[in-house]
Scaffold this active site. Structure first.
Site, short mmCIF file in Angstrom:
data_model
loop_
_atom_site.label_atom_id
_atom_site.label_comp_id
_atom_site.label_asym_id
_atom_site.label_seq_id
_atom_site.Cartn_x
_atom_site.Cartn_y
_atom_site.Cartn_z
N CYS A 1 0.82 -1.23 0.00
CA CYS A 1 0.00 0.00 0.00
C CYS A 1 0.84 1.27 0.00
CB CYS A 1 -0.99 0.00 1.16
SG CYS A 1 -0.25 -0.12 2.79
N ASP B 1 -7.73 5.40 -1.92
CA ASP B 1 -7.41 4.17 -1.18
C ASP B 1 -6.81 3.12 -2.11
OD1 ASP B 1 -7.29 2.13 0.60
OD2 ASP B 1 -9.45 1.94 0.92
N HIS C 1 -6.19 0.01 -1.35
CA HIS C 1 -6.39 -1.33 -0.80
C HIS C 1 -7.40 -2.19 -1.55
CE1 HIS C 1 -4.54 0.89 2.54
NE2 HIS C 1 -3.99 -0.28 2.83
#
Length: 508
Positions: free
Chosen positions: A194, A389, A391
């Site tokens: 990440c 994001d 993820h």
């Protein structure tokens, strides 16, 4: 410094007066969106399905414009006036399609909340200004009646402009199915990549600014602009892509980067600097002449001893000159400022300063997020931070440089998420892009003003030379003539006050 693991859990450019000032005295209010970083293993989170059914059709009516040829001029005029956009080069108004969609929805008994996805119970939208990478979006306009039926912030053009801008930012997430990284067997970066993906987003956005300017918005029509495709290709998932995860891990070995391992912001910043320098050296024939330099602002070599990082004007000038191989005195530069602003959480004294950096027209956001889950923070409203994001797990996409009909939908987000600014990890990095010398001078002036307001605890300091006895804590050469231009070396005094902020910066 803490590393960032890829958890599987839910855990502007105005050279004149600023009309959308961000107060350093406090950050009140609230804003709607997802409440934290999310992860998925092939499927979207439930909230995404809500958005995907009602948001995507709304996005399809946004006006688009690739103002490739007028970027520098338009950038100077774009911030804090964004509640009503200027007409595009084709003469079509940016909001023409938006207004048409609103009329259709309202005639059918719908609402803007439905268009934008804010139909979930318990979610509120603030009327406060939104700052997104240096541009101010005024959600509430003068004359708005807060108690009227039109008081819903999502029904306003300022909010629509914010959504259009946000959805144009480059999203880079976990991928699966790429070639093994080096000698390892890793064909995916799920659960550990990440921080690398967040950093790719920040650098990719810098290249968008570099090539197109801040006013660029993604096109919904094909063929796409080839320069846009070329930017995405730089961040593909193979060794052939200059800034791939494969090449980042190779360049970052000296800083502890390895497949399957977590990494902190400081090591990530140094890795980017190393990667670009090595690729520049490999291209002796000038193949990277159109690239920008990357410069890490740091107080010491390991970046972990505390103390405010020092931006040395002389050093960055030499860096740009060397990067251009002596062809020019200055090159476009991406400055990365790694910081540690506390132990377990960010010291509250730094929160207003972090929020204020989003008002800089050179702002590229923050590389950070919740502890253990890195994100790319791109904007602020009240006490909340908007972010992209990384993820979500997506299949690898092979983007060819000349494929102007490529499917690039996975490189943009239709979901607006936020986290409380005071919940982010204290280990982070801020990015700034300066397209030329005058842009850098403007950045220095704004940074020095922010230092003056830091009460002895600045995010970073500025000095003219390494031999300066104290970092600059005050911009002392500005006169009443706001139109006067200053050379950055002239406007930075070498003698700072005795109570210079350098010794007051500490981890609390």
């Amino acid at each position: 410094m803490k590393g960032f693991q890829g958890k599987n859990s839910d855990p502007i450019h105005n050279s004149g007066k600023r009309n959308c000032n961000y107060s350093l005295n406090g950050i009140p209010g609230s804003v709607s969106s997802e409440a934290g970083p999310s992860a998925s293993s092939g499927k979207h989170h439930k909230s995404v399905t809500i958005w995907s059914g009602i948001w995507l059709p709304a996005l399809s009516i946004f006006g688009t414009s690739n103002n490739n040829n007028n970027n520098n001029n338009s950038d100077q005029k774009s911030s804090c006036s964004c509640s009503t956009r200027k007409k595009s080069l084709s003469g079509r108004n940016y909001y023409e399609g938006w207004r048409a969609a609103v009329r259709r929805v309202m005639m059918n008994g719908g609402s803007m909340r439905r268009i934008l996805g804010f139909n979930k119970p318990g979610i509120s939208v603030s009327n406060s200004d939104i700052w997104l990478l240096g541009i101010c979006y005024k959600v509430a306009q003068e004359g708005d009646e807060l108690n009227s039926s039109s008081s819903d912030p999502t029904q306003r053009e300022g909010f629509a402009a914010f959504v259009e801008d946000f959805s144009s930012l480059i999203l880079i997430t976990y991928r699966k199915g790429f070639d093994p990284i080096g000698d390892s067997k890793f064909t995916s970066d799920v659960h550990w990549g990440c921080m690398l993906r967040s950093s790719q987003m920040l650098v990719a956005q810098a290249f968008i600014f570099h090539k197109f300017g801040r006013s660029w918005r993604k096109s919904l029509h094909k063929p796409l602009d080839q320069s846009y495709i070329e930017v995405l290709q730089l961040f593909g998932d193979s060794k052939d892509s200059l800034f791939s995860i494969h090449n980042l891990l190779q360049a970052g070995k000296a800083y502890g980067l390895a497949p399957g391992s977590w990494v902190g912001p400081y090591a990530m910043c140094r890795t980017w600097e190393t990667l670009l320098r090595s690729k520049r050296e490999e291209n002796e024939n000038g193949g990277l002449s159109s690239m920008m330099a990357i410069y890490v602002v740091s107080g010491d070599e390991d970046g972990e001893r505390g103390g405010a990082p020092v931006l040395c004007v002389q050093d960055i000038s030499k860096h740009c000159f060397k990067f251009s191989r002596g062809e020019v005195d200055w090159t476009p530069v991406l400055m990365l400022v790694p910081l540690v602003l506390g132990l377990d959480k960010v010291n509250p004294r730094y929160l207003p300063l972090l929020a204020a950096t989003f008002t800089f027209p050179q702002c590229l956001g923050i590389l950070g997020g919740r502890p253990g889950a890195s994100t790319y923070i791109v904007g602020v409203q009240d006490e909340n931070a908007f972010y992209l994001d990384p993820h979500e797990v997506q299949q690898v996409v092979d983007i060819k440089r000349d494929n102007v009909d490529a499917d690039t939908s996975s490189y943009h987000s239709n979901v607006v998420r936020h986290i409380p600014l005071d919940s982010i990890d204290p280990s982070l990095a801020i990015g700034f892009y300066c397209k030329d010398k005058s842009d850098f001078d403007d950045f220095c002036a704004r940074a020095l003003e922010l230092i003056d307001q830091s009460n002895g605890a600045p995010l970073f300091t500025i000095t003219e030379t390494r031999s300066s006895p104290n970092p600059v804590a005050r911009h002392e050469t500005l006169s009443d003539n706001a139109t006067r231009e200053y050379d950055s070396l002239d406007m930075l005094p070498t003698d700072g006050p005795e109570d210079c902020a350098q010794d007051d910066w500490q981890l609390l």
